[in-house]
Design a protein around this motif. Structure first.
Motif, PDB file in Angstrom:
ATOM      1  N   ARG A   1     -32.177  19.138   6.249  1.00  0.00           N
ATOM      2  CA  ARG A   1     -31.787  20.530   6.387  1.00  0.00           C
ATOM      3  C   ARG A   1     -30.408  20.666   7.027  1.00  0.00           C
ATOM      4  NH1 ARG A   1     -35.722  24.605   7.093  1.00  0.00           N
ATOM      5  NH2 ARG A   1     -37.072  23.172   8.224  1.00  0.00           N
TER       6      ARG A   1
ATOM      7  N   SER B   1     -35.132  15.160   2.683  1.00  0.00           N
ATOM      8  CA  SER B   1     -36.335  15.589   3.386  1.00  0.00           C
ATOM      9  C   SER B   1     -36.961  16.743   2.614  1.00  0.00           C
ATOM     10  CB  SER B   1     -35.983  16.069   4.787  1.00  0.00           C
ATOM     11  OG  SER B   1     -35.289  17.306   4.695  1.00  0.00           O
TER      12      SER B   1
ATOM     13  N   GLN C   1     -37.525  13.765  -2.764  1.00  0.00           N
ATOM     14  CA  GLN C   1     -38.228  13.897  -1.475  1.00  0.00           C
ATOM     15  C   GLN C   1     -38.868  12.589  -1.036  1.00  0.00           C
ATOM     16  OE1 GLN C   1     -40.818  17.344  -0.805  1.00  0.00           O
ATOM     17  NE2 GLN C   1     -42.264  15.988   0.231  1.00  0.00           N
ATOM     18  N   VAL C   2     -38.550  12.197   0.169  1.00  0.00           N
ATOM     19  CA  VAL C   2     -39.118  10.993   0.766  1.00  0.00           C
ATOM     20  C   VAL C   2     -40.137  11.437   1.805  1.00  0.00           C
ATOM     21  CG1 VAL C   2     -38.587   9.040   2.297  1.00  0.00           C
ATOM     22  CG2 VAL C   2     -37.048   9.594   0.398  1.00  0.00           C
TER      23      VAL C   2
ATOM     24  N   SER D   1     -34.531  15.504  11.069  1.00  0.00           N
ATOM     25  CA  SER D   1     -35.048  15.468  12.439  1.00  0.00           C
ATOM     26  C   SER D   1     -36.014  14.311  12.681  1.00  0.00           C
ATOM     27  CB  SER D   1     -35.728  16.793  12.776  1.00  0.00           C
ATOM     28  OG  SER D   1     -36.832  17.005  11.925  1.00  0.00           O
TER      29      SER D   1
ATOM     30  N   ASN E   1     -27.327  12.359  13.587  1.00  0.00           N
ATOM     31  CA  ASN E   1     -27.867  13.670  13.923  1.00  0.00           C
ATOM     32  C   ASN E   1     -27.129  14.200  15.150  1.00  0.00           C
ATOM     33  OD1 ASN E   1     -29.710  15.823  14.859  1.00  0.00           O
ATOM     34  ND2 ASN E   1     -31.133  14.950  13.346  1.00  0.00           N
TER      35      ASN E   1
HETATM   36  C1  FAD Z   1     -48.277  19.149   4.040  1.00  0.00           C
HETATM   37  C2  FAD Z   1     -46.907  18.766   4.431  1.00  0.00           C
HETATM   38  C3  FAD Z   1     -46.292  17.728   3.780  1.00  0.00           C
HETATM   39  C4  FAD Z   1     -44.994  17.368   4.099  1.00  0.00           C
HETATM   40  N1  FAD Z   1     -44.426  16.330   3.434  1.00  0.00           N
HETATM   41  C5  FAD Z   1     -43.161  15.976   3.738  1.00  0.00           C
HETATM   42  C6  FAD Z   1     -42.522  14.890   3.077  1.00  0.00           C
HETATM   43  O1  FAD Z   1     -43.102  14.235   2.207  1.00  0.00           O
HETATM   44  N2  FAD Z   1     -41.248  14.580   3.423  1.00  0.00           N
HETATM   45  C7  FAD Z   1     -40.553  15.282   4.387  1.00  0.00           C
HETATM   46  O2  FAD Z   1     -39.390  14.968   4.641  1.00  0.00           O
HETATM   47  N3  FAD Z   1     -41.146  16.293   5.025  1.00  0.00           N
HETATM   48  C8  FAD Z   1     -42.417  16.674   4.707  1.00  0.00           C
HETATM   49  N4  FAD Z   1     -42.964  17.730   5.364  1.00  0.00           N
HETATM   50  C9  FAD Z   1     -42.110  18.571   6.217  1.00  0.00           C
HETATM   51  C10 FAD Z   1     -41.900  18.041   7.630  1.00  0.00           C
HETATM   52  O3  FAD Z   1     -42.967  18.459   8.442  1.00  0.00           O
HETATM   53  C11 FAD Z   1     -40.579  18.612   8.196  1.00  0.00           C
HETATM   54  O4  FAD Z   1     -40.629  20.010   8.153  1.00  0.00           O
HETATM   55  C12 FAD Z   1     -39.333  18.161   7.410  1.00  0.00           C
HETATM   56  O5  FAD Z   1     -39.345  16.763   7.238  1.00  0.00           O
HETATM   57  C13 FAD Z   1     -38.087  18.597   8.157  1.00  0.00           C
HETATM   58  O6  FAD Z   1     -36.936  18.297   7.405  1.00  0.00           O
HETATM   59  P1  FAD Z   1     -35.531  18.077   8.112  1.00  0.00           P
HETATM   60  O7  FAD Z   1     -35.645  16.970   9.079  1.00  0.00           O
HETATM   61  O8  FAD Z   1     -34.517  17.970   7.033  1.00  0.00           O
HETATM   62  O9  FAD Z   1     -35.301  19.495   8.799  1.00  0.00           O
HETATM   63  P2  FAD Z   1     -35.273  19.866  10.348  1.00  0.00           P
HETATM   64  O10 FAD Z   1     -36.510  19.449  11.028  1.00  0.00           O
HETATM   65  O11 FAD Z   1     -34.879  21.293  10.395  1.00  0.00           O
HETATM   66  O12 FAD Z   1     -34.109  18.973  10.937  1.00  0.00           O
HETATM   67  C14 FAD Z   1     -32.759  19.163  10.652  1.00  0.00           C
HETATM   68  C15 FAD Z   1     -31.991  18.209  11.545  1.00  0.00           C
HETATM   69  O13 FAD Z   1     -30.617  18.271  11.222  1.00  0.00           O
HETATM   70  C16 FAD Z   1     -29.874  18.166  12.427  1.00  0.00           C
HETATM   71  N5  FAD Z   1     -28.572  18.782  12.191  1.00  0.00           N
HETATM   72  C17 FAD Z   1     -28.292  20.086  11.964  1.00  0.00           C
HETATM   73  N6  FAD Z   1     -26.970  20.249  11.778  1.00  0.00           N
HETATM   74  C18 FAD Z   1     -26.409  19.042  11.875  1.00  0.00           C
HETATM   75  C19 FAD Z   1     -25.064  18.565  11.775  1.00  0.00           C
HETATM   76  N7  FAD Z   1     -24.053  19.386  11.484  1.00  0.00           N
HETATM   77  N8  FAD Z   1     -24.835  17.249  11.949  1.00  0.00           N
HETATM   78  C20 FAD Z   1     -25.849  16.394  12.237  1.00  0.00           C
HETATM   79  N9  FAD Z   1     -27.140  16.793  12.337  1.00  0.00           N
HETATM   80  C21 FAD Z   1     -27.406  18.094  12.150  1.00  0.00           C
HETATM   81  C22 FAD Z   1     -30.696  18.889  13.463  1.00  0.00           C
HETATM   82  O14 FAD Z   1     -30.377  18.423  14.757  1.00  0.00           O
HETATM   83  C23 FAD Z   1     -32.111  18.524  13.030  1.00  0.00           C
HETATM   84  O15 FAD Z   1     -32.577  17.379  13.711  1.00  0.00           O
HETATM   85  C24 FAD Z   1     -44.290  18.079   5.082  1.00  0.00           C
HETATM   86  C25 FAD Z   1     -44.920  19.106   5.762  1.00  0.00           C
HETATM   87  C26 FAD Z   1     -46.205  19.457   5.446  1.00  0.00           C
HETATM   88  C27 FAD Z   1     -46.860  20.564   6.181  1.00  0.00           C
END
Ligand code: FAD
Ligand code: AMP
Lengths: 309, 253
Positions: free
Chosen positions: A201, A226, A240-241, A259, A278
């Motif tokens: 994200r 993600s 998606q991983v 994250s 990050n």
């Molecule tokens: C049933 C179910 C199944 C799921 N299956 C999966 C799955 O298979 N795979 C998966 O990935 N997730 C899955 N999820 C979702 C998971 O729970 C998380 O919501 C998801 O992985 C979060 O994605 P993210 O880390 O990209 O986003 P976030 O948690 O929002 O993290 C974004 C990160 O980016 C960092 N960031 C922001 N801006 C910058 C910048 N400019 N430079 C550097 N860092 C920055 C932030 O510090 C933060 O750590 C599932 C959830 C459910 C409920």
């Protein structure tokens, strides 16, 4: 014991890596026969015949088997199942679609996502997003198994098995293929790549995701994402991983702006080296990273690309 | 038309599962439990079909411990019309296998005669990804798994599926089983008035014994262990530092 492996077919081609890893698991259980079900896939059968450890390839060629529709393929596998002690397929979208159906047709329990083989009846599989490993012993006459391919090394392609054509007459009035929307890519395939660069994200937009792709290209890597990045439309679903996406275990996994939720870790924490970039020094991804860089990705990634170039 | 939606009570997705020290399983005592996230998506989709006038009735079914009532009440509060609970375990640590669940669901389908079963793609506890496919086989129905788009027409459903290479669209004849993926919809929260209303909706309770199907496990759980943990690595101070380590220490680039 003779083991049947359902080959992974993409269009008319053998998905060599997935099938070769499944054969590698099957070899531990007995003599391996590979089934290629598709249409116009004689070349795929020839490719399967070259996989080390395969003693015979069965070719079931019929338009009904094109596009991986579960109903006719599961019926085909169930029809020939009695000759085998185990039936295996890679735990891909297609294997997971077909094999549970096969298992139910045979009145046996599916053993999903097997990551380790203890003996012919006993298998290890991750549960709870990989937070636990369960060892199960099957009491069923035929073991129907999907194989977590990232846990097995592909067999070599030095074999020369014979190909036997099955005479088949599948009937399928229940389901119909309409279209595939797949994007051809020059990049390595996500689940077999040596290096994977994934964006989350934090990358912020579909346009920005190009930065992740550029880093991947600089490294000859595959691109992952993600769930949040996919849900937000930055990246296609098949990138998606995670627990409910693809499971990868490359030599090097670079997580950018991710994250490190347990669901994401479930899909990559068996990677050999993990790098996290990050801006949040408390991001949980750092707990599994071999090398953590606390930085803004928009500074770090371009710098990384030029340092590697 | 009628839709049947199987919903499972599982560990909340925000909770990290802990393995019991004696290797007997994952500790679920006093752990927050919720509806399996994929099943929320399935319930939501059924409600949207009802709102669009495609179906008239939504029946939610859960199999497990008595407390799965709560899960069914959530489904009712979201908008399901009635619920069926099949009590098949007296301890939350007893997890029924997909084959047994599919057999019980088949019995429910035989008596309820739904036109469509909308299930989750995977339960996030056992990570089996199997029940829908197994139920389809037992019923001799077509299946459309991993749906990210569902269009119900006269006598058939057009389903876009999330597959390894991207997306695949298929059409299945009804009655059919659909299993849902994450991108199908965004489930609604139950509003307080709807939670109150749900308390009055019918929830029928049965036991596995009522159905006369064999639900004994086929897989013996030998042991449950912790996965190998990764040891925390190091922080690098700069991109150059990172590249140097990747080249010379890890040797991966
Ligand atoms: C049933 C179910 C199944 C799921 N299956 C999966 C799955 O298979 N795979 C998966 O990935 N997730 C899955 N999820 C979702 C998971 O729970 C998380 O919501 C998801 O992985 C979060 O994605 P993210 O880390 O990209 O986003 P976030 O948690 O929002 O993290 C974004 C990160 O980016 C960092 N960031 C922001 N801006 C910058 C910048 N400019 N430079 C550097 N860092 C920055 C932030 O510090 C933060 O750590 C599932 C959830 C459910 C409920
Ligand atoms: N005990 C259960 N009760 C109700 N539905 C279930 C149960 N187990 C599985 N399901 C349904 O089957 C789907 C897939 O589960 P699984 O095959 O266990 O991964 C879930 O998302 C539910 O829709």
């Amino acid at each position: 014991m003779t083991v049947l492996v359902l080959a992974e077919i993409n269009g008319q081609d053998l998905a060599v890596d997935q099938t070769a890893k499944t054969v590698s698991a099957a070899k531990q259980l007995g003599d391996v026969v590979v089934l290629c079900a598709g249409t116009g896939c004689a070349a795929a059968a020839q490719a399967a015949a070259q996989l080390d450890g395969v003693s015979k390839v069965l070719l079931a060629d019929d338009p009904a088997y094109a596009n991986g529709l579960a109903e006719p393929i599961a019926q085909l596998v169930a029809d020939i199942a009695a000759a085998y002690s185990h039936i295996l397929a890679p735990a891909t979208a297609s294997g997971k679609n077909v094999l549970p159906r096969v298992a139910a047709l045979l009145d046996v329990m599916i053993i999903s996502d097997v990551a380790g083989i203890v003996d012919g009846d006993t298998f290890e599989r991750p549960i709870y997003a990989g937070n636990a490993i369960q060892t199960v012993r099957s009491r069923d006459a035929i073991k129907v198994i999907t194989v977590r391919t990232s846990s097995f090394d592909a067999v070599a392609q030095t074999g020369s098995a014979g190909v036997e054509t099955l005479s088949v007459s599948p009937q399928n009035t229940q389901s119909k293929w309409i279209e595939d929307k797949t994007q051809a890519s020059d990049r390595p395939e996500l689940t077999s790549a040596k290096i994977v660069v994934s964006g989350g994200r934090g990358v912020g937009s579909e346009d920005n995701f190009e930065l992740i792709e550029k880093l991947a290209d600089a490294l000859g890597a595959a691109v992952g994402a993600s769930r949040a990045a996919v849900d937000s439309g930055f990246a296609p679903n098949d990138w998606q991983v995670g627990q409910t996406g693809k499971v990868v275990a490359p030599e090097l996994y670079i997580a950018v702006g991710i994250s490190g939720a347990i669901q994401h870790l479930a899909g990559m924490k068996d990677s050999k080296i993990i790098v996290a970039i990050n801006s949040d020094e408390d991001a949980p991804i750092f707990q599994v990273a071999d090398y953590g860089l606390v930085a803004d990705l928009f500074d770090a990634v371009p710098e990384l690309i030029s340092a590697l170039g | 038309m009628k839709a049947l939606v199987p919903v499972k009570r599982v560990i909340d997705y925000n909770v990290k599962a802990r393995v019991k020290a004696d290797g007997s399983g994952v500790d679920l005592a006093n752990i927050k439990m919720s509806m399996n996230p994929f099943d929320e998506i399935a319930v939501e989709e059924a409600i949207r079909l009802k709102e669009a006038g495609k179906i008239e009735e939504i029946v939610a079914v859960s199999i497990g411990v008595k407390q799965a009532q709560e899960t069914l009440r959530t489904a009712l509060a979201m908008g399901a019309d009635r619920a069926i609970l099949i009590v098949a375990a007296d301890d939350v640590h007893q997890d029924l296998e997909p084959l047994a669940v599919a057999k019980l669901l088949k019995a429910v389908v035989d008596s309820e005669a739904p036109d469509i079963v909308i299930a989750g793609k995977q339960a996030i506890d056992n990570d089996m990804n199997a029940t829908g496919q197994m139920l389809a086989a037992l019923l001799g129905w077509p299946q459309a798994t991993y749906a990210s788009e569902l269009l119900v027409e006269d006598g058939s459903a057009t389903v876009t599926r999330e597959v390894d290479g991207g997306l695949q669209t298929i059409s299945v004849q009804l009655p059919a089983i659909v299993t849902v993926d994450l991108r199908l919809n965004e489930p609604r929260y139950a509003s307080l008035p709807n939670i109150m209303k749900a308390k009055k909706k019918p929830l029928e309770e049965k036991t596995a014994a009522d159905f006369g199907v064999d639900i004994s496990p086929r897989l013996e759980i030998v042991t449950t262990t912790e996965p190998p943990t990764r040891s925390a690595g190091v922080r690098v101070g700069s991109v150059n530092d990172l590249v140097e380590k990747l080249k010379n220490e890890a040797g991966v680039v």
